[in-house]
Design an enzyme around this catalytic site. Structure first.
Site, PDB file in Angstrom:
ATOM      1  N   THR A 294       0.852  -1.186   0.000  1.00 30.06           N
ATOM      2  CA  THR A 294       0.000   0.000   0.000  1.00 30.06           C
ATOM      3  C   THR A 294       0.889   1.238   0.000  1.00 30.06           C
ATOM      4  O   THR A 294       2.000   1.177   0.494  1.00 30.06           O
ATOM      5  CB  THR A 294      -0.869   0.010   1.282  1.00 30.06           C
ATOM      6  OG1 THR A 294      -1.651  -1.170   1.327  1.00 30.06           O
ATOM      7  CG2 THR A 294      -1.784   1.203   1.345  1.00 30.06           C
TER       8      THR A 294
ATOM      9  N   ARG B 115     -12.435  -8.628  -3.831  1.00 32.48           N
ATOM     10  CA  ARG B 115     -11.947  -8.414  -2.462  1.00 32.48           C
ATOM     11  C   ARG B 115     -11.670  -6.931  -2.246  1.00 32.48           C
ATOM     12  O   ARG B 115     -11.077  -6.265  -3.077  1.00 32.48           O
ATOM     13  CB  ARG B 115     -10.675  -9.221  -2.218  1.00 32.48           C
ATOM     14  CG  ARG B 115     -10.102  -9.077  -0.797  1.00 32.48           C
ATOM     15  CD  ARG B 115      -8.981  -8.068  -0.706  1.00 32.48           C
ATOM     16  NE  ARG B 115      -8.377  -8.015   0.636  1.00 32.48           N
ATOM     17  CZ  ARG B 115      -7.410  -7.180   1.001  1.00 32.48           C
ATOM     18  NH1 ARG B 115      -6.932  -6.316   0.124  1.00 32.48           N
ATOM     19  NH2 ARG B 115      -6.931  -7.188   2.230  1.00 32.48           N
TER      20      ARG B 115
ATOM     21  N   GLY C  87      -9.994  -4.283   0.615  1.00 33.88           N
ATOM     22  CA  GLY C  87      -9.189  -4.216   1.822  1.00 33.88           C
ATOM     23  C   GLY C  87      -9.502  -2.989   2.657  1.00 33.88           C
ATOM     24  O   GLY C  87     -10.555  -2.361   2.521  1.00 33.88           O
ATOM     25  N   ASP C  88      -8.538  -2.607   3.500  1.00 29.14           N
ATOM     26  CA  ASP C  88      -8.757  -1.475   4.398  1.00 29.14           C
ATOM     27  C   ASP C  88      -8.542  -0.127   3.721  1.00 29.14           C
ATOM     28  O   ASP C  88      -9.091   0.880   4.171  1.00 29.14           O
ATOM     29  CB  ASP C  88      -7.806  -1.579   5.591  1.00 29.14           C
ATOM     30  CG  ASP C  88      -6.346  -1.393   5.173  1.00 29.14           C
ATOM     31  OD1 ASP C  88      -5.762  -0.335   5.469  1.00 29.14           O
ATOM     32  OD2 ASP C  88      -5.792  -2.309   4.541  1.00 29.14           O
TER      33      ASP C  88
ATOM     34  N   THR D 126      -1.207   0.706   6.598  1.00 33.04           N
ATOM     35  CA  THR D 126      -0.710  -0.272   5.633  1.00 33.04           C
ATOM     36  C   THR D 126      -0.472  -1.587   6.346  1.00 33.04           C
ATOM     37  O   THR D 126      -0.099  -1.597   7.517  1.00 33.04           O
ATOM     38  CB  THR D 126       0.595   0.208   4.977  1.00 33.04           C
ATOM     39  OG1 THR D 126       1.161  -0.880   4.232  1.00 33.04           O
ATOM     40  CG2 THR D 126       1.622   0.657   6.012  1.00 33.04           C
TER      41      THR D 126
ATOM     42  N   GLY E  16      -4.808  -6.029   5.729  1.00 37.15           N
ATOM     43  CA  GLY E  16      -6.046  -5.262   5.626  1.00 37.15           C
ATOM     44  C   GLY E  16      -7.159  -5.763   6.508  1.00 37.15           C
ATOM     45  O   GLY E  16      -7.876  -4.979   7.140  1.00 37.15           O
TER      46      GLY E  16
END
Length: 327
Positions: free
Chosen positions: A197, A225, A227-228, A247, A250
């Site tokens: 990230t 998918r 992630g965060d 980072t 996630g």
């Protein structure tokens, strides 16, 4: 107010055996991006403009996993995600499943400023075309690098999500593709964790905080998918008090609402910036591995991680500047 401050990251969790040449390439890129941000801050650009500018630069370089050079899905395509947040008014924008927009962070900003929504995904995000333009379109092939095609093949042979495609995990044999005692994500085996990230946090000379985060996600991830990184409060958060970009793993960052937690313990427990970062990394990640960068409205800068390293750089108005990888 303590003046402006800026921090950038290129992912947390680094192979201790990462070749020195690769380490230097990362430091050069982080330094270049820091200097772009410093110049913008010296020109009195608002924090929100600076985080977009810096993350756009990171997305354009294939070294880290965002924009060009993004990790590939199980289908061999790129699905990118990004978010941006202006602490002044807590405005935010986010996108997921982006496949043909050259700069996902700029698309996230368009969601914030040119749509009635905070978050758009997949075709809805791609179709956001304000009359003024502002997003450059490219073919999905633009984002795909030869190195990542090879890493996807390794991941498929091992039947795993490669959370760090630079590190063979313990017992990971490239020939037999066997994973013994693997780490797990949500109960599924993954390889050892690493940079995936990019992000930037800024407080400008007026004390306004902003944050932006962008990623290609996990190598060999399931299509769809998320992630965060595009989730406000998880991978990205900015308010009157601070700006945070995360980072790492996630799924763990999402469970811990990591970025918001930094602001929350500052607001409700009265912790200072570095104290808040340390508390959140220690208390909110459970078994997860991650890192984060943060700035406060007072011109402070901080970072923290619970893994072997984090690609990072930071600078403040009083002349402090640092670029590093290890503890």
């Amino acid at each position: 107010m303590g003046g402006w401050a800026i921090a950038v990251h290129g992912g947390a969790g680094v192979d201790p055996n990462l070749p020195l040449e690769r380490q230097e390439q990362a430091k050069v890129l982080l330094t270049r991006c820091l200097n772009i941000g410093i110049s913008a801050l010296r020109s009195s650009l608002p924090a929100i403009d600076v985080v977009e500018l810096v993350v756009r630069e990171l997305e354009s370089d294939p070294l880290f996993n965002s924009g060009r050079g993004s990790a590939l899905t199980e289908k061999g395509t790129v699905e990118m995600e990004a978010s941006i947040m202006d602490g002044h008014g807590r405005r935010c924008g986010a996108v997921s499943g982006v496949t043909t927009v050259k700069s996902p962070v700029s698309l996230a900003r368009l969601v914030m400023e040119k749509s009635p929504h905070s978050y758009l995904a997949f075709s809805g995000a791609e179709e956001l075309r304000p009359p003024t333009g502002g997003v450059e379109m490219v073919d999905n092939e633009y984002f795909i690098t030869e190195e990542n095609v090879g890493m996807l093949q390794l991941a498929k042979e091992a039947n795993t999500i490669l959370f760090d495609y630079r590190i063979p995990t313990v017992g990971f044999d490239k020939c037999s593709a066997v994973v013994e005692n693997p780490l797990q994500m949500n109960g599924l085996p993954i390889s050892v964790y690493a940079p995936e990230t990019v992000g930037c946090v800024v407080v400008d000379g007026e004390g306004r905080c902003a944050a932006a985060t962008s990623t290609g996600g996990l190598m060999n991830k399931m299509s769809g998918r998320i992630g965060d990184s595009p989730l406000i409060g998880a991978g990205t958060y900015a308010c009157e008090v601070c700006g945070v970009s995360c980072t790492g793993e996630g799924e763990a960052i999402i469970r811990g609402t990591l970025a918001r937690e930094v602001a929350a313990v500052m607001e409700y427990k009265g912790l200072g910036l570095q104290e808040a970062v340390d508390y959140v990394v220690k208390e909110r990640l459970d078994q997860g591995k991650a890192g984060l960068i943060a700035v406060s409205r007072n011109g402070e800068v901080a970072y923290g991680f619970n893994c072997i390293g984090m690609f990072r750089g930071c600078a403040t108005q009083d002349g402090f500047m640092e670029v590093g990888i290890w503890e």
